[in-house]
Design an enzyme around this catalytic site. Sequence first.
Site, PDB file in Angstrom:
ATOM      1  N   ARG A 226       1.481   8.493  -1.930  1.00  0.00           N
ATOM      2  CA  ARG A 226       1.566   8.067  -0.528  1.00  0.00           C
ATOM      3  C   ARG A 226       2.431   6.823  -0.359  1.00  0.00           C
ATOM      4  NH1 ARG A 226      -4.005  10.539  -0.440  1.00  0.00           N
ATOM      5  NH2 ARG A 226      -4.267   9.251  -2.267  1.00  0.00           N
TER       6      ARG A 226
ATOM      7  N   THR B   5       3.167  -3.901  -6.474  1.00  0.00           N
ATOM      8  CA  THR B   5       2.114  -4.037  -5.459  1.00  0.00           C
ATOM      9  C   THR B   5       0.992  -3.044  -5.754  1.00  0.00           C
ATOM     10  OG1 THR B   5       3.150  -2.443  -3.960  1.00  0.00           O
ATOM     11  CG2 THR B   5       3.725  -4.765  -3.630  1.00  0.00           C
ATOM     12  N   SER B   6       0.957  -2.514  -6.994  1.00  0.00           N
ATOM     13  CA  SER B   6      -0.045  -1.484  -7.292  1.00  0.00           C
ATOM     14  C   SER B   6      -1.278  -2.072  -7.977  1.00  0.00           C
ATOM     15  CB  SER B   6       0.578  -0.377  -8.149  1.00  0.00           C
ATOM     16  OG  SER B   6      -0.367   0.637  -8.374  1.00  0.00           O
TER      17      SER B   6
ATOM     18  N   ASP C   5       2.293  -8.615  -6.022  1.00  0.00           N
ATOM     19  CA  ASP C   5       1.149  -8.792  -5.120  1.00  0.00           C
ATOM     20  C   ASP C   5      -0.150  -8.622  -5.902  1.00  0.00           C
ATOM     21  OD1 ASP C   5       0.008  -9.161  -2.474  1.00  0.00           O
ATOM     22  OD2 ASP C   5      -0.575  -7.044  -2.569  1.00  0.00           O
TER      23      ASP C   5
ATOM     24  N   GLU D 136      -6.274 -11.053 -11.917  1.00  0.00           N
ATOM     25  CA  GLU D 136      -6.421 -11.568 -10.552  1.00  0.00           C
ATOM     26  C   GLU D 136      -7.871 -11.752 -10.123  1.00  0.00           C
ATOM     27  OE1 GLU D 136      -4.449  -8.325  -8.348  1.00  0.00           O
ATOM     28  OE2 GLU D 136      -6.383  -7.934  -7.401  1.00  0.00           O
TER      29      GLU D 136
ATOM     30  N   HIS E  57      -2.580 -10.261  -3.422  1.00  0.00           N
ATOM     31  CA  HIS E  57      -3.126  -8.934  -3.099  1.00  0.00           C
ATOM     32  C   HIS E  57      -3.315  -8.771  -1.583  1.00  0.00           C
ATOM     33  CE1 HIS E  57      -5.344  -5.461  -5.218  1.00  0.00           C
ATOM     34  NE2 HIS E  57      -4.985  -5.070  -3.994  1.00  0.00           N
ATOM     35  N   GLN E  58      -2.237  -8.965  -0.859  1.00  0.00           N
ATOM     36  CA  GLN E  58      -2.327  -8.884   0.597  1.00  0.00           C
ATOM     37  C   GLN E  58      -1.529  -7.717   1.188  1.00  0.00           C
ATOM     38  OE1 GLN E  58       0.067 -12.728   1.489  1.00  0.00           O
ATOM     39  NE2 GLN E  58       0.535 -11.447   3.240  1.00  0.00           N
ATOM     40  N   ALA E  59      -0.975  -6.857   0.320  1.00  0.00           N
ATOM     41  CA  ALA E  59      -0.107  -5.796   0.846  1.00  0.00           C
ATOM     42  C   ALA E  59      -0.828  -4.895   1.845  1.00  0.00           C
ATOM     43  CB  ALA E  59       0.465  -4.967  -0.299  1.00  0.00           C
ATOM     44  N   PHE E  60      -2.145  -4.759   1.666  1.00  0.00           N
ATOM     45  CA  PHE E  60      -2.905  -3.844   2.547  1.00  0.00           C
ATOM     46  C   PHE E  60      -3.237  -4.483   3.889  1.00  0.00           C
ATOM     47  CE2 PHE E  60      -7.139  -5.757   2.711  1.00  0.00           C
ATOM     48  CZ  PHE E  60      -6.996  -6.750   1.755  1.00  0.00           C
TER      49      PHE E  60
HETATM   50  P1  NAD Z   1      -1.436   7.999  -4.612  1.00  0.00           P
HETATM   51  O1  NAD Z   1      -2.559   8.590  -5.405  1.00  0.00           O
HETATM   52  O2  NAD Z   1      -1.074   8.597  -3.316  1.00  0.00           O
HETATM   53  O3  NAD Z   1      -0.117   7.972  -5.510  1.00  0.00           O
HETATM   54  C1  NAD Z   1      -0.118   7.644  -6.870  1.00  0.00           C
HETATM   55  C2  NAD Z   1       0.948   8.485  -7.531  1.00  0.00           C
HETATM   56  O4  NAD Z   1       1.042   8.080  -8.901  1.00  0.00           O
HETATM   57  C3  NAD Z   1       0.636   9.982  -7.518  1.00  0.00           C
HETATM   58  O5  NAD Z   1       1.743  10.705  -7.006  1.00  0.00           O
HETATM   59  C4  NAD Z   1       0.379  10.312  -8.976  1.00  0.00           C
HETATM   60  O6  NAD Z   1       0.788  11.627  -9.344  1.00  0.00           O
HETATM   61  C5  NAD Z   1       1.238   9.263  -9.661  1.00  0.00           C
HETATM   62  N1  NAD Z   1       0.901   9.060 -11.061  1.00  0.00           N
HETATM   63  C6  NAD Z   1      -0.297   9.192 -11.678  1.00  0.00           C
HETATM   64  N2  NAD Z   1      -0.172   8.944 -12.991  1.00  0.00           N
HETATM   65  C7  NAD Z   1       1.133   8.648 -13.199  1.00  0.00           C
HETATM   66  C8  NAD Z   1       1.881   8.324 -14.353  1.00  0.00           C
HETATM   67  N3  NAD Z   1       1.309   8.271 -15.559  1.00  0.00           N
HETATM   68  N4  NAD Z   1       3.209   8.075 -14.202  1.00  0.00           N
HETATM   69  C9  NAD Z   1       3.803   8.148 -12.990  1.00  0.00           C
HETATM   70  N5  NAD Z   1       3.139   8.473 -11.862  1.00  0.00           N
HETATM   71  C10 NAD Z   1       1.819   8.712 -11.973  1.00  0.00           C
HETATM   72  O7  NAD Z   1      -1.816   6.453  -4.483  1.00  0.00           O
HETATM   73  P2  NAD Z   1      -1.258   5.432  -3.392  1.00  0.00           P
HETATM   74  O8  NAD Z   1      -2.151   5.438  -2.206  1.00  0.00           O
HETATM   75  O9  NAD Z   1       0.194   5.644  -3.204  1.00  0.00           O
HETATM   76  O10 NAD Z   1      -1.530   4.039  -4.150  1.00  0.00           O
HETATM   77  C11 NAD Z   1      -0.694   3.657  -5.238  1.00  0.00           C
HETATM   78  C12 NAD Z   1      -1.248   2.397  -5.885  1.00  0.00           C
HETATM   79  O11 NAD Z   1      -1.226   1.306  -4.942  1.00  0.00           O
HETATM   80  C13 NAD Z   1      -2.704   2.486  -6.373  1.00  0.00           C
HETATM   81  O12 NAD Z   1      -2.778   1.960  -7.700  1.00  0.00           O
HETATM   82  C14 NAD Z   1      -3.471   1.584  -5.471  1.00  0.00           C
HETATM   83  O13 NAD Z   1      -4.550   0.998  -6.137  1.00  0.00           O
HETATM   84  C15 NAD Z   1      -2.405   0.551  -5.100  1.00  0.00           C
HETATM   85  N6  NAD Z   1      -2.698  -0.125  -3.823  1.00  0.00           N
HETATM   86  C16 NAD Z   1      -2.437  -1.466  -3.712  1.00  0.00           C
HETATM   87  C17 NAD Z   1      -2.682  -2.117  -2.505  1.00  0.00           C
HETATM   88  C18 NAD Z   1      -2.398  -3.580  -2.299  1.00  0.00           C
HETATM   89  O14 NAD Z   1      -2.906  -4.168  -1.337  1.00  0.00           O
HETATM   90  N7  NAD Z   1      -1.596  -4.221  -3.118  1.00  0.00           N
HETATM   91  C19 NAD Z   1      -3.218  -1.395  -1.428  1.00  0.00           C
HETATM   92  C20 NAD Z   1      -3.446  -0.019  -1.574  1.00  0.00           C
HETATM   93  C21 NAD Z   1      -3.179   0.614  -2.780  1.00  0.00           C
END
Ligand code: NAD
Length: 336
Positions: free
Chosen positions: A154, A233-234, A259, A264, A296-299
């Site tokens: 996403r 930001t993940s 982020d 953290e 960690h404020q991206a959300f």
């Molecule tokens: P999502 O599940 O929609 O997308 C994750 C993608 O990573 C999927 O397409 C999956 O197939 C892929 N993936 C899984 N294993 C993999 C690998 N080994 N190599 C490559 N790709 C791989 O998730 P999302 O909603 O897009 O969220 C992504 C990340 O962002 C999550 O880790 C989430 O925790 C983080 N996040 C951070 C914040 C923030 O405030 N900084 C907010 C929301 C989400």
Amino acid sequence: MRVAVFSTKGYDRRFLEAANAKFGHGLSFFEARLDEQTAVLAEGHDAVCVFVNDRVDRPVLEALANTGIRTIALRCAGFNNVDLRAADALDITVVRVPAYSPHAVSEFTVALLMALDRKIHRAWARVRENNFALDGLIGRNVHGRTVGVIGTGRIGGYVARAFRLGFGCEVLASDVTPDPELEAIGVRYVEPAELLRQVDIVSLHCPLTPETRHIVDAAAIAAARPGLIVVNTSRGGLIDTSALIEGLKSRKIGGVALDVYEQEADLFFEDLSDEIIQDDVFQRLLTFPNVLVTGHQAFLTNEALEAIAATTLDSLARAEAGEPLPLRLSAEMVHA
Ligand code: NAD
């Protein structure tokens, strides 16, 4: 449902209370982070609501089960802090908010990269001192550079689109499941190691799993193009921070925008401005002029907080009514 909300900040309370007008749950707000010691606060509730740095491992789950907790609602997408196998074994239902606003995080990712690359954070500090000199503020165009996106779900999907369609970059991607819609706009999928060798900018958007832990490590940095910009930001654990610091010191890495940070949980979401920070790795990271860190404020947008609150309370209402839970996590979702 009686819900104990852990790690509550003012904004959590505001948005949850507003959304709860429709549901009428009994919400108790606790500032404490959930761990083995604080689990006792859940006594007298049916469910707990937690965030990214609450501990939901086996001992905590056992403590919660002993207080009669049957449901855990994560008000976030990532669930690397939850032992789902233990939750299943203890018959505790876990729900999350998988897609509250991918725009919030993807837009922040682009903003962070742009701020770092165009030195906006440094310019802002200068202008406040009436220093309008431009020396040292030379940036680079994003257009024409090769951007790598690891994890095109996403959030990563929107980031890839922004760089490909918005900036006209060459975009390489890596994902266990390639997205044909991204391929149709010219995004090219390659293995992560190849991606890290070929890009000028890498942005991480895959979940943290044993497989992706330290996906950016010393070997990846050694093989990368000189001047690589790293954006994360993940989840902090995707990067070996010590290797990142070595890469910055040797100038192999040209810039870092984060982020999230591996350790953290001891720092983020708290005002520590009067404290002595004990994490020397984090402190070293902050000394580089080409590193930009946010906590960690991206959300954190209105839209995302509204969606998180509404989805979380809706899942709890469904759990109470015994209805199917589309956002339920199960042990099968644990990566091998
Ligand atoms: P999502 O599940 O929609 O997308 C994750 C993608 O990573 C999927 O397409 C999956 O197939 C892929 N993936 C899984 N294993 C993999 C690998 N080994 N190599 C490559 N790709 C791989 O998730 P999302 O909603 O897009 O969220 C992504 C990340 O962002 C999550 O880790 C989430 O925790 C983080 N996040 C951070 C914040 C923030 O405030 N900084 C907010 C929301 C989400």
